[in-house]
Motif scaffolding. Structure first.
Motif: not given
Length: 154
Positions: A138-154
């Motif tokens: 769980v991470a925080e984004s714009d003041g709310k808790l979310v479940i981040p989905v992995p992203a490709l490294v650029r």
């Protein structure tokens, strides 16, 4: 020109130090609301509400497909425990290192996880009881808790 160099160096030092400061932690009320919302969505079998918790910006398509499937995996089960816990040192290390997708491309979490949502479940059918557990970062984004989905490294 002599003044510009110290200013640039100072700016670079400040920016690098800012990166070392952890993100503002969620409040206990935000954490309770997140956990309660997750629990209620599972109990109501509300896939739309659960999928709305996913942070999908820049998400790897294969990872997103997997997360969409797994977030509803507990439908039909009874949640025995659900709680947000601190990340272990090993988990923090793994988040910094990242991993690879099934095609071997490097991936990382798009947001730094601040907690882990740990869930234990049980399912009863006839004379059989099955127990399970799942974990979501769980991470925080714009003041709310979310479940981040992995992203490709650029």
């Amino acid at each position: 020109m002599k003044k510009a160099i110290p200013t640039l160096v100072t700016g670079a030092v400040l920016l690098s130090c800012m990166g070392a400061v952890p993100a503002v932690a969620a409040t206990p009320a935000q954490e309770r609301a997140f956990v309660d919302g997750f629990r209620k969505a599972v109990e109501r079998k509300d896939a739309k509400a659960l999928k709305a918790l996913l942070y999908v910006t820049d998400a790897d398509p294969t990872a997103l497909e997997f997360y969409n499937m797994m977030i509803v995996a507990d439908f039909g089960s009874t949640i025995n425990t659900i709680k947000l816990v601190e990340l272990t040192a090993e988990e923090n290390k793994q988040m910094a290192v990242g991993g690879k997708n099934i095609q071997g491309k490097p991936m990382k979490m798009p947001l730094k996880p601040i907690k882990s949502l740990e869930i234990t479940t049980s399912t009863k059918a006839d004379n059989l009881t099955a127990n399970g557990s799942s974990q979501w970062y769980v991470a925080e984004s714009d003041g709310k808790l979310v479940i981040p989905v992995p992203a490709l490294v650029r």
